[in-house]
Design an enzyme around this catalytic site. Structure first.
Site, short mmCIF file in Angstrom:
data_model
loop_
_atom_site.label_atom_id
_atom_site.label_comp_id
_atom_site.label_asym_id
_atom_site.label_seq_id
_atom_site.Cartn_x
_atom_site.Cartn_y
_atom_site.Cartn_z
NE ARG A 46 -56.14 9.52 -10.18
CZ ARG A 46 -56.18 10.71 -10.75
NH1 ARG A 46 -55.66 10.90 -11.93
NH2 ARG A 46 -56.76 11.73 -10.15
CE LYS A 145 -55.73 -5.11 -27.09
NZ LYS A 145 -56.74 -6.05 -26.60
CG HIS A 175 -50.59 -10.79 -25.22
ND1 HIS A 175 -51.72 -10.06 -25.49
CD2 HIS A 175 -51.01 -12.05 -24.96
CE1 HIS A 175 -52.77 -10.85 -25.39
NE2 HIS A 175 -52.37 -12.07 -25.07
CE LYS A 179 -51.05 -15.62 -26.83
NZ LYS A 179 -51.53 -16.13 -25.55
CD GLU A 213 -60.56 -14.41 -25.20
OE1 GLU A 213 -59.91 -14.23 -24.17
OE2 GLU A 213 -61.15 -13.50 -25.81
CG ASP A 232 -60.39 -6.97 -26.89
OD1 ASP A 232 -59.56 -6.27 -26.28
OD2 ASP A 232 -60.73 -8.10 -26.49
CG HIS A 237 -54.28 -10.18 -30.13
ND1 HIS A 237 -53.21 -9.40 -29.76
CD2 HIS A 237 -55.16 -10.09 -29.09
CE1 HIS A 237 -53.42 -8.90 -28.55
NE2 HIS A 237 -54.60 -9.29 -28.13
CE LYS A 337 -63.47 -10.78 -24.59
NZ LYS A 337 -62.15 -11.41 -24.34
C1 BG6 Z 1 -56.36 -9.27 -24.92
C2 BG6 Z 1 -57.81 -8.90 -25.05
O1 BG6 Z 1 -55.56 -8.48 -25.75
O2 BG6 Z 1 -56.20 -10.63 -25.28
C3 BG6 Z 1 -58.68 -9.80 -24.20
O3 BG6 Z 1 -57.99 -7.55 -24.63
C4 BG6 Z 1 -58.40 -11.25 -24.49
O4 BG6 Z 1 -60.06 -9.50 -24.41
C5 BG6 Z 1 -56.90 -11.53 -24.45
O5 BG6 Z 1 -59.08 -12.02 -23.52
C6 BG6 Z 1 -56.61 -12.93 -24.94
O6 BG6 Z 1 -55.25 -13.22 -24.74
P1 BG6 Z 1 -54.76 -14.69 -24.49
O7 BG6 Z 1 -53.29 -14.60 -24.45
O8 BG6 Z 1 -55.37 -15.13 -23.18
O9 BG6 Z 1 -55.28 -15.51 -25.62
#
Ligand code: BG6
Length: 486
Positions: A46, A145, A175, A179, A213, A232, A237, A337
């Protein structure tokens, strides 16, 4: 397979994902010699800024995320020469002329539009691309996402994007599927004769999937507080990992074969009712505590967090799959988290031996388990019982370990590198199909609805722990423990 020439357009091209992941991933592929010499990257944002200002920003923001020894000035300068910055308002088609000018009008050049923007913009961007004649037969679109926030919004995205692009042009990214270990799980399951006969309810007692995490919500509170751990992490995932563990053997690795098998798992997940939901799902929210010895604040004290937020930062659940293969096998899913450790792993536990021929009771035999580790290290660990050396016959647990880094010295690829290459190659297997996305939301929806109607707050847990005690009780009820707590 060499890549054909492309123009990669990054909407959200000055944003966090572009700087932290996408541009570093493209740089890595560039220095490995994967990118055709004339391939280009068009960053769309933007903000009005000159080409020079933008490149300076990329150099100061994205370059520090590149860890490779190949990040020399020469390589960097060659890479940034591929980048063009275009400022436009994604919602206003009248501002798209800069993009039209930046793209090559050549049917031999693949166009990839990567939408790293809020999903509310997907439909407008696609419409505007169509309006400007930019959505051509050799175009692909990548959707980042969050792909919706419930079933209705996911359907809406599929419908709107589907008006402009055909399903085979749409790459819905998760993603986790990029992996290395996730793909290795496919290799393990379907490249070995050993596991498949045992990969069923007769031999497997339970499966645990954890993505934990240490990080807190960071500076993403605006997004996260309206999302929470279920949307999330779990809906995407964790469910994708579950699919790869539980799916029936696909007939090949072709996109539809794999996605059909995954879809079947999603559709076989037992639906929660208000009663089963209360018994089988625990949600939590982190409070102040210590992570790696460092004091960290409560979720509600994170900058700009609502003081009375009821957003969950932790979910643990017991899910079940209603198929002949899996009936009665609990799948324990957990993510959070500010946990005690940062790790992602899948633990497949086999049943206890039926009878001990040794002079020790069956209960002293640790059931075999297979630990598939995604993060921080990548590998497989098989837990077996073995004789301790020396006289007598005493059996003890021992481990067979396969460390992917040690075993295969080949250079690693980050998940985004792998997935971007797949998009550029037109390889859809590791991307979600529209019906898969909807099936995942459909399963999650009753949980979301129930939580919205329920005004109790998530259970508090101290940062630096494994979540609320109720999560241990959830699995404890079945006589089990989470692996890290065992
Ligand atoms: C993302 C989430 O999709 O994945 C985040 O939005 C999260 O909140 C992240 O921290 C974790 O990904 P990775 O690859 O670091 O485990």
């Amino acid at each position: 397979m060499a890549l054909s020439d492309f123009d990669l357009v990054l909407f959200g091209g000055s944003g966090d994902l572009a700087m932290r992941k996408l541009l570093p991933a493209m740089f890595s592929r560039d220095v490995c010699g994967d990118l055709p010499p004339t391939a280009r990257i068009v960053c769309v944002g933007r903000q009005e800024s000159t080409q020079e200002e933008f490149i300076n920003m990329v150099t100061s923001t994205a370059r520090p995320h590149i860890k490779s020894a190949k990040a020399t000035d020469d390589n960097w300068n060659r890479f940034i020469a591929r980048i063009t910055y275009v400022a436009l308002d994604a919602t206003d088609v009248a501002t798209y002329h800069g993009l039209v000018d930046a793209l090559r009008n050549d049917a031999g050049v693949t166009r990839v539009y990567y939408l790293a923007t809020p999903p509310a913009l997907f439909s407008r961007i696609c419409d505007n691309l169509k309006d400007k004649g930019l959505a051509t037969a050799n175009s692909r679109v990548v959707l980042e996402k969050p792909l919706g926030r419930d079933l209705a919004s996911a359907k809406q995205i599929n419908k709107e994007v589907g008006k402009v692009f055909e399903e085979h042009q749409i790459y819905r990214i998760d993603h986790y599927l990029g992996k290395e270990t996730v793909q290795n799980l496919l290799a393990l399951r379907f490249g070995n004769i050993l596991f498949e006969p045992l990969w069923r309810r007769e031999w497997i007692s339970d499966v645990q999937i954890t993505i934990a995490e240490k990080l807190g919500v960071g500076n993403r509170i605006g997004y996260y507080d309206t999302s929470g751990a279920l949307r999330d992490m779990l809906q995407n995932h964790l469910l994708q990992l579950l699919c790869i563990v539980a799916m029936e053997p696909p007939t090949s690795t072709s996109p539809d074969a794999v996605r059909d098998s995954k879809l079947q798992v999603l559709r076989s997940l037992k639906r929660f009712t208000p009663t089963t939901l209360a018994q089988n799902i625990v949600r939590g929210q982190y409070r102040a505590g210590h992570v790696d010895g460092k004091a960290v604040p409560s979720y509600r004290d994170e900058p700009e967090a609502p003081q009375n937020s009821r957003t969950e930062t932790f979910v643990a659940m017991k899910a079940e799959i209603d198929t002949w293969r899996w009936a009665g096998v609990p799948f324990y899913l957990r993510t959070g988290k500010r946990m005690a450790d940062g790790l992602a792993e899948i633990v497949v536990r086999f049943k206890q031996i039926p009878h001990s021929i040794f002079n020790q009771p069956t209960s002293s035999f640790q059931p075999n388990s297979l630990v598939i580790r995604l993060q921080p290290d990548e590998g497989l660990r098989m837990n077996l019982m073995a004789k301790t050396p020396g006289e007598g016959m005493r059996l003890k647990p021992a481990e067979l370990e396969l460390d992917f880094r040690e075993t295969f010295k080949a250079p690693r690829m980050d998940a985004y590198e792998r997935l971007l290459l797949d998009v550029l190659r037109g390889q859809l297997t590791l991307f979600m199909r529209g019906d898969e996305l909807e099936a995942a939301w459909e399963w999650v929806e009753p949980i979301l609805t129930n939580w919205e109607q329920d005004d109790t707050a998530p259970l508090p847990y101290a940062s630096g722990t494994w979540g609320p005690a109720a999560a241990s009780a959830l699995i404890g009820r079945d006589g089990l423990q989470w692996r890290e707590e065992a």
